[in-house]
Each structure stands twice: as C-alpha cells, then as structure tokens.
Design a protein around this motif. Sequence first.
Motif, PDB file in Angstrom:
ATOM      1  N   ARG A  85       7.288   9.845  -3.161  1.00 49.65           N
ATOM      2  CA  ARG A  85       7.316  10.696  -1.964  1.00 49.65           C
ATOM      3  C   ARG A  85       6.708  12.066  -2.281  1.00 49.65           C
ATOM      4  O   ARG A  85       5.951  12.631  -1.489  1.00 49.65           O
ATOM      5  CB  ARG A  85       8.775  10.848  -1.508  1.00 49.65           C
TER       6      ARG A  85
ATOM      7  N   ASN B  96       4.528  12.676  -4.502  1.00 48.26           N
ATOM      8  CA  ASN B  96       3.084  12.477  -4.639  1.00 48.26           C
ATOM      9  C   ASN B  96       2.408  12.414  -3.271  1.00 48.26           C
ATOM     10  O   ASN B  96       1.328  12.944  -3.085  1.00 48.26           O
ATOM     11  CB  ASN B  96       2.836  11.195  -5.429  1.00 48.26           C
ATOM     12  N   GLU B  97       3.077  11.750  -2.342  1.00 48.00           N
ATOM     13  CA  GLU B  97       2.517  11.660  -0.992  1.00 48.00           C
ATOM     14  C   GLU B  97       2.355  13.039  -0.370  1.00 48.00           C
ATOM     15  O   GLU B  97       1.378  13.333   0.302  1.00 48.00           O
ATOM     16  CB  GLU B  97       3.429  10.816  -0.103  1.00 48.00           C
TER      17      GLU B  97
ATOM     18  N   LYS C  52       2.629  16.215  -1.980  1.00 44.17           N
ATOM     19  CA  LYS C  52       1.982  17.296  -2.725  1.00 44.17           C
ATOM     20  C   LYS C  52       0.616  16.884  -3.247  1.00 44.17           C
ATOM     21  O   LYS C  52      -0.141  17.725  -3.719  1.00 44.17           O
ATOM     22  CB  LYS C  52       2.858  17.708  -3.918  1.00 44.17           C
ATOM     23  N   GLY C  53       0.362  15.598  -3.281  1.00 43.86           N
ATOM     24  CA  GLY C  53      -0.936  15.161  -3.768  1.00 43.86           C
ATOM     25  C   GLY C  53      -1.005  15.009  -5.272  1.00 43.86           C
ATOM     26  O   GLY C  53      -2.054  14.744  -5.831  1.00 43.86           O
ATOM     27  N   HIS C  54       0.092  15.193  -5.942  1.00 43.14           N
ATOM     28  CA  HIS C  54       0.100  14.941  -7.379  1.00 43.14           C
ATOM     29  C   HIS C  54       1.522  14.563  -7.795  1.00 43.14           C
ATOM     30  O   HIS C  54       2.476  14.789  -7.061  1.00 43.14           O
ATOM     31  CB  HIS C  54      -0.384  16.163  -8.158  1.00 43.14           C
TER      32      HIS C  54
ATOM     33  N   ASN D 151      -7.036  19.542  -3.594  1.00 46.91           N
ATOM     34  CA  ASN D 151      -6.601  18.758  -2.443  1.00 46.91           C
ATOM     35  C   ASN D 151      -7.685  17.795  -1.978  1.00 46.91           C
ATOM     36  O   ASN D 151      -8.861  18.111  -1.986  1.00 46.91           O
ATOM     37  CB  ASN D 151      -6.231  19.704  -1.297  1.00 46.91           C
ATOM     38  N   LEU D 152      -7.240  16.646  -1.583  1.00 48.53           N
ATOM     39  CA  LEU D 152      -8.186  15.647  -1.165  1.00 48.53           C
ATOM     40  C   LEU D 152      -8.388  15.721   0.339  1.00 48.53           C
ATOM     41  O   LEU D 152      -7.447  15.921   1.091  1.00 48.53           O
ATOM     42  CB  LEU D 152      -7.672  14.255  -1.540  1.00 48.53           C
TER      43      LEU D 152
ATOM     44  N   VAL E 139      -9.403  13.612   3.525  1.00 52.47           N
ATOM     45  CA  VAL E 139      -9.541  12.210   3.897  1.00 52.47           C
ATOM     46  C   VAL E 139     -10.954  11.896   4.348  1.00 52.47           C
ATOM     47  O   VAL E 139     -11.526  10.863   4.015  1.00 52.47           O
ATOM     48  CB  VAL E 139      -8.524  11.843   4.996  1.00 52.47           C
TER      49      VAL E 139
ATOM     50  N   CYS F 186     -13.410  11.440   1.554  1.00 58.29           N
ATOM     51  CA  CYS F 186     -12.798  10.651   0.488  1.00 58.29           C
ATOM     52  C   CYS F 186     -13.813   9.979  -0.423  1.00 58.29           C
ATOM     53  O   CYS F 186     -13.509   9.647  -1.559  1.00 58.29           O
ATOM     54  CB  CYS F 186     -11.858   9.602   1.073  1.00 58.29           C
ATOM     55  N   ASP F 187     -15.016   9.781   0.095  1.00 57.29           N
ATOM     56  CA  ASP F 187     -16.011   9.093  -0.714  1.00 57.29           C
ATOM     57  C   ASP F 187     -16.139   9.684  -2.108  1.00 57.29           C
ATOM     58  O   ASP F 187     -16.163   8.976  -3.097  1.00 57.29           O
ATOM     59  CB  ASP F 187     -17.395   9.190  -0.048  1.00 57.29           C
TER      60      ASP F 187
ATOM     61  N   ALA G 254     -12.125  10.677  -3.908  1.00 59.90           N
ATOM     62  CA  ALA G 254     -11.202   9.607  -4.297  1.00 59.90           C
ATOM     63  C   ALA G 254     -11.312   9.228  -5.753  1.00 59.90           C
ATOM     64  O   ALA G 254     -10.313   8.947  -6.402  1.00 59.90           O
ATOM     65  CB  ALA G 254     -11.454   8.387  -3.426  1.00 59.90           C
TER      66      ALA G 254
ATOM     67  N   ARG H  59      -8.151   8.270  -8.326  1.00 56.63           N
ATOM     68  CA  ARG H  59      -7.994   6.845  -8.103  1.00 56.63           C
ATOM     69  C   ARG H  59      -6.811   6.229  -8.870  1.00 56.63           C
ATOM     70  O   ARG H  59      -5.971   5.553  -8.306  1.00 56.63           O
ATOM     71  CB  ARG H  59      -9.280   6.133  -8.508  1.00 56.63           C
TER      72      ARG H  59
ATOM     73  N   THR I 132      -3.372   7.141  -7.330  1.00 60.44           N
ATOM     74  CA  THR I 132      -2.993   6.868  -5.951  1.00 60.44           C
ATOM     75  C   THR I 132      -2.958   5.397  -5.621  1.00 60.44           C
ATOM     76  O   THR I 132      -2.306   4.998  -4.685  1.00 60.44           O
ATOM     77  CB  THR I 132      -3.951   7.577  -4.989  1.00 60.44           C
TER      78      THR I 132
END
Lengths: 377, 586
Positions: free
Chosen positions: A319, A321-322, A324-326, A335-336, A338, A341-342, A345, A349, A352
């Motif tokens: 959760r 990770n979802e 905070k992104g890490h 930060n990614l 969306v 994402c190409d 990501a 990889r 995630t």
Amino acid sequence: MVNVFAVPIFFICFRECLETSIIVSVLLAFLKQTLGPEQDKTTYKRLVKQVWWGTALGLIICLCIGAGMIGAFYGFGKDHFANTEDIWEGTFGIIASLIISAMGAALLRVSKLQDKWRVKLAKALESKEVKKAGSGHRIKRWAALKRWAEKYAMFMLPFVTVLREGLEAIVFIGGVGLGLPATAFPIPVITGLMAGAAVGYLIYKGGNFASIQVFLIVSTCFLYLVAAGLFSKAIWYFQNNNWNKIVGGDAAEVGNGPGSYDIRQSVWHVNCCGPEINGGGGWGVFNALFGWQNSATYGSVISYNIYWIVIIVCFLAMRYNEKKGHWPFLKPKKNLDVEECDDAASGSRAETVEVDVEKKDHAADRATSTNVRTIEG
Amino acid sequence: MALSLSNFLFAAALLPSLGGLARAATRNYDFNITWVTANPDGAKERPTIGINNQWPIPPITADVGDRVLVNVNNQLGNQSTSLHFHGLYMNGTTEMDGVVGVTQCSIAPGQSFLYNFTVDQPGTYWYHSHERGQYPDGLRGPLIVNDPKSPFKDDYDEEVVLTFSDWYHDQMPPLLKWFISYANPTGAEPVPDAALVNDTQNLTVSVEPGKTYFFRMINIGAFAGQYIWFEGHTMKVIEVDGIYTEPYETDMIYMGAAQRYGVLISMKNSTDANFPFVMSMDETLFDTVPDTLNPNATGWLVYDSKKDMPQAALLDDFAPLDDSLLVPHDHEKIFDHVDYSFNLDLTMDNLGDGANYAFFNGITYVPPKVPTLYSVLTTGPNATNPAIYGRNSHAFVLEKGQVVEIVLNNDDTGKHPFHLHGHAFQVAYRSTENVGNYNGSVPLIQTPMRRDTLVIIWLFHCHIEWHVASGLIATMIEAPLDIQKTISIPPEHYDTCKAKNIPTAGNAAGNTKNFLDLSGENISVKPLPAGFTARGIVALVFSCISAFLGLAAITWYGFGDLGKNELAAAQRRIREGGISLQDDNH
C-alpha cells in the motif's frame, strides 16, 4: 448404516473436496468478474481452461499415485507411503501456501485496475512477444520465470491443490478403509465430493452477485486463511514426522490421547478432534480450512502467527508503494507519470511488477532494483 | 507388587512350627558385588553384575531352620545395590528384606551390609537386587531351602535347579531411561534379546534312566512369562512358590516373572535317545516382536551324551497348567472371614512429562525420602496413620493377624505377576480375561492355591521389573506399633543411609516434629494438563488476533485505490506483451 455409509469417509471426502472447490471457484469467479465472457472471450476461455486443466491433471496424477499406492500396499503388505506422508504433506503445504499467498495479492491488485487495463493485461500475459526484457542476465531470467508463473498461475494453483488434497484423501481413506466393507465406500465418497463441490458452486454464484471488489476482498481473505493454515500445518507435519521417528511408528495409531503428541512441543492438546484420526470428522473441516490442530505445537502456533505478521507487513508495504511510489526504507525515485510511462516504467519495472509477498522476494527485488539503478546511473 | 513390613498375614498360623532346631547351622556368604563381562547367549558381550567376579552368581542354599548371613560388599563403583530374598517371610526381621526405600537405604559403592536372618520355610526361592531396575543386569540367583521333612523326600532320587530368564543386550540404566521417558508414551516394555536356561543356552542335564528328579524351576527374568515343557516327559507339580501342593501332572507350565515350580520328572528306562526341553517366552507380552528374536531356549535331558541332541518340535499353541487347579498339600481351607478388604485398581497412564506410569487406584509409587520402616520406628503412635508415609508410598496400615482381602482389578491389557513380600496369599478367585471388575458374587475356591507371586489376567499384579520402575507398587504396613516394640535396626543400616545423606527418622518427608506435615515429600510427576492451559489459551487468542489483523490489512489494501505506480507498471507490462495502450476499446 455403516455398511453403506461410512461417516468418516464422507467427512474425509468433504473436507478435501471443500478446500479444492473453494480455490477453483474463487479463481473461476475472479475470471468471470474481471474478464467476463462479454469482454474478451478468447482470453477468458483460455484462462478458464487453464483452471480446469489444472484440476483435471492434478486429479489424474493423484489417482494414478493412489492406484499405485494401493497396489503396493496389497502387493508388499506394507504401507510404504505412510512413512513419508508427513514429509510430502509438509512440503506440499508450504508450496501451496506460498502460491496462494502470491496469487491472492496479485488477484486483489488486478481487481483494482479498470476493466480496460485488466483485459489488456490478460492479453499481454497470453502474448508470446516480450519487449524490453530488461538489462542484465540475472534480471532476464528472473523476469522470464515471473512471466511464466504469471502466465500459468491459473493452472498451477488448482493443480497443486488437487494433487495435495487428493493424495491426502487417498492416504486417509486407505487408513480408514481397511476395516470397512467395499459397500461402505461409494455413497459417502460421492456425497462427500458433491457436498464439497456444492459449497464451491455457492461461492462461485455468490461471486457473481456481489460487487467485484467486495467479492474479491472476501474471497482473498478466505484464501489467506487457508494459506495461513497450510503454512502452520506444514510446520506441524514436519514436527510430527520427527515425533513419529522418536516413537518409532505412526503416533496417530494410539489415537488422540497421550502418546499421540510430543509433550515437549505441546502448546495445547485436547484428547479429541485430531485431524489425523479418520480425517477428524467435522473437526477435519476446520483443519482443512484454517489449519486447526487438536494438538498445537510451538512450531505450528509460532509459524501461524509469523505468517500473518509477514502478510500484514507485506500488505502495508504494498500500500505504501502504491501511494508513495517506492518501498518503505528505500530511496524515493522520481515520480512516474502514467502518460509517459513508456520511458519511466523501465526504471521501476522490477519493483512494480512485484506480486510476491514473501520477504525473501522483497529482498531479491531490492537487489534487483539496486542493480538496475547502477546500470542506468 | 505389594511390600510388607511385618509378617504373617495369611500364612503365619499355617506353617508348621519347625522342629529340629538343634540341627540348625549358620550359612555364611561373603558377596562382593562386582562387574564382570558375560556373553550367555553368544550374541553380545556385555558388562554384567556378578558376585566375587563370577557370573552366573552362586546359589544360596540352606536347610530349614538355618541362620543365613550374607555379607554384601558393593564393589560396583558406579551403582548402589541391595539384596532381597524373594519369598522369604522374614518374620521378625523386616529390616533384612532388602527393599531400597522401604526397609533400608541402598548400599552405596564401597559400603558393606550384613543380611542376617533365619530361614524357617522350605522351598524354592531366589534372591535379587531390589535397587531400582537392577537385577536384570545379572544380580539374581536361586535360593534353595532344603527340607529334611519334605512329604515328597522319598519320591525322588536327585535334585536339579533350573533358572529361566529373559536377557537384554543393553544395560538397565539406559533401557529404563528410555522406558520412562517422553519417547515411549505407550509404555512399551523393552523386548528381551534372548532366553536363557541356567544363564546359558543349549544346556545339557545328565540324567540316569529310571530315576526320578526333582526339578526346582525359577523364573528369574525381568519381564517375560515363560512356557516350559519337556518332550516325552510328564511333570508332576509338588511345589509352587515354596508351598507344597498335592501332586498334579501336566505337560506344560507357565511361569510369570518371579514364580517358581517344583516338579518331579521320572526318567525313561532306556538310553536310546536324548530329549529336548524348551522354555518359550510369552510373546503376547511384547509390544513388538523383532524378526531376529528367538523366543526359545532349548536344553536337553541327556541319557547318553554320545547320541544326538534332537531339535525341539515347534508348537502351534500352548496349553499350560492352570495353577488355580492346584491344591495345597496341607489342605488349608479358605479363610472363613475377612477383616479388611480393599481394591487395587491397576491402570497405566501418562503423566506431565509425557512418560507412561503404572498406577494402583490412581497412585503411582515414588519412594519416600525416609525408608518407610524407619518412619514406622520414629513416629510413635502416629505410625498407624497411613498419611505420614507419604502420598506416593500408597500405604495401607494393617493390624496383626488380620485376614485381608485384596481385590485387584487389572484395567490394563497385559498380564502382571503380583508379588507380596513377607506372605503367601490364598488365590481365591481369578477371572478369565475381560469380564469386568470383581463384584463379590462369584464362588470362591474352597482350598485355594497359595503362592507369593501370581499372574493375574484380570483381578490382580507385579514382578515385571519395568512396572516396578513405573510405580506399580503399594506399601502394606502391618502392625506398626508391634514393629516398634520388636525390631531394632543394626547401626550399620543407618550408616548406609548416612553415606547417602538420607534421613532415617520422621515421616515420609523427613519431618521429625510434625508428622502430618509432608511438605517436601517425594511425589510423582504432575498429571498431563487437560486440554487448554493458560499457555494454550494465550496462543489461541494471539493466533486469532493475528489472523483478524491480517484480514483487516488485506481488506484495507483491497479497498485502497490503485496508485499511479501500479497503473504505470500494468501499462508497461501490457506494452511488453506487445499490446497497444492506445487503441483500446475502439
């Protein structure tokens, strides 16, 4: 009554079938809800087929082994299989527990995706084409293994479950059945299997009525209860194997009372309801679902609690990770986006795609991600 | 097994007072108890307890009326010991009965102990260590009391003593350690490794044709009951456990551990062939019968040593003498009344250490701190209160001359040979197997067989050394106030205790002030916890809490929305699978 309907046999078949049918029905309901025949017929059909193939193949293999076992029993007059029963029960239990744990998180996560992503993801899993397999030999292999597991997960889980439950049923029935007339078998076996299947069918139907999220949360909870029980039982079986070696025979032969368990390891013991005696009757159902033991050991209790602690930590981390992104305690990455994402990501990889929940897998992932950063940096 | 401190319960008035005291001699035995190496079955050399560096150990022989002095010097170095003279009533010399923890302290290495008693009963007996589990390591031998006035003395020409024993390749201390441990929860007795006759195998007994021999047969084994038969010859039983019987012919006898039979066998008139005789251990007592075990030992009646020693024929089933058919030679009638009756209900169960113990009326025997005899002598009028002897001594206080009836209900599945020190008992009734507890309504035998060791399948017990170790013992204290008046303990007995720092006064706990205060007494292991203890409840509650917390975590995660990262990862995975992200649903 006893001549046509042996109650222990009914309960054995019921409990073994129950566990299998819960897993199969949850998977089927999941597929129907997430992919649905109306959304992507081919992918849906392929995955449903996987589930049934896994079930059927597991059943065939365990029937063959069972036939061989009974043949060996009457051929050599000795129950060779029983000597190692605890070992394979324990081993299969751990494997099944790990698979269910990994699958459960994956299913739950997939359910959060919008329908369109889900369908595409399913198609992607099916696809043979693999782009950007990552850099570095180790990562490639790891990724390949993961893809393989993702692709055939719907096959593996029912396969392993049926195999384990089926062998267990054969061993139990073989043990109980020796003193019973042949006429006592067919009716309890058939009704037991039917009762188990009926519960599975209800779960499947229930899945169609509830909202997908609620259904998946409830059924995932159930899967984890089963997995926790399996994990605890596996440890219990390994300890029981030791105990059998100490007393020089099958300790269950003395019944549920003193001598059937190692007093030094005992946390609690009630002189009844042991799942090893005739499958445990009604209590055997609790054993199959939640890992209940009439004779709990330090190993079985501690492993049960540790299992849940690991699961809780993993879900908290997922959760985190979802949001905070890490991963917790790791350096946050950029930060990614969306839309973009190409490019973005590839950097994250390894983390995630992570679906496993066991700690060591995280450790492996951490190593992997470090590796990736080093290469990129 | 029951231990008696004083004597003459049943048999006192019945033994004819023996004349001929003028002939009485003193028999001196100096026994140095030593380790020797022995290999009686030819299969394994092992340390064995011998006497004066010899094994098999010498018999003790005496005539009726003789005084016997046995000076024991323990030179084992690593084990304590004692000697019990099995079957002797020890009337008035209870302190010489040799039972560690009851009538004396064990004789420590380097210590000496003088047994000094008069033998006033004829018959076939044996002597053995009465230190915990020790005698099967070798310290057991025959004790023969010859009777110049035997009613059968003209019926035979020669006398032969035959001992029958089971034999273990391992020593008792490790076997006992395993036997009473968590690893043996069913209480399976160690199975013997061999059977021995006169502590050897393939024994030859030279006989002369036409003569009649008096065979004194003794089961000196630790555990196994034994079937015994002589091919081609009939046995005429004339004595059991020191009691003469009316002659009774049989082809086979069964001897439980510690039992004795005296039989007359008339030899054939020709020397054409030699005849085997066989002892066969009762395998139904064994938990498992290893493939390698030979339960039989064969010997031969040798008429002509140049002729073959033929193999014994194997029997399909055994039909031994029913010993309750025997009638005592003195035709003593059953006692016409009973002063005191009590039940001993025999059970086997596990205690809190996981080991299997044996119980009478729910009590397993644990030796008291103070040997019971010394408690009797030092507690004054309190000696009549069974409580002072400690809970696990399981004491019954009896009055002098009382006729006591013991009803023994065997709730165990095995056979048990029960032995009462100091007395012979009338065996008034023995049920067949599995008929339930004694209810008082069966007809009793009017001239019952008397013996001091009895195999009871349903009513009674115990001279199986394993069961002695697991506590199948009760203590009978007879006329304690008389004991106080008549018995004085030789000072060296107390020295034995001092060497081991064992108290010699007070109640079972060694309390010399308040005899009813038994704090600190030796007691048995606590019973197994029943069901859920605090530990189990805590474990179960914690397991439930962690399961619910886990489910809560899963639910919480399941309801959380999908983060950007997850979506990105899924998208990437889709791309990797070669599926376009853009042209969806169009």
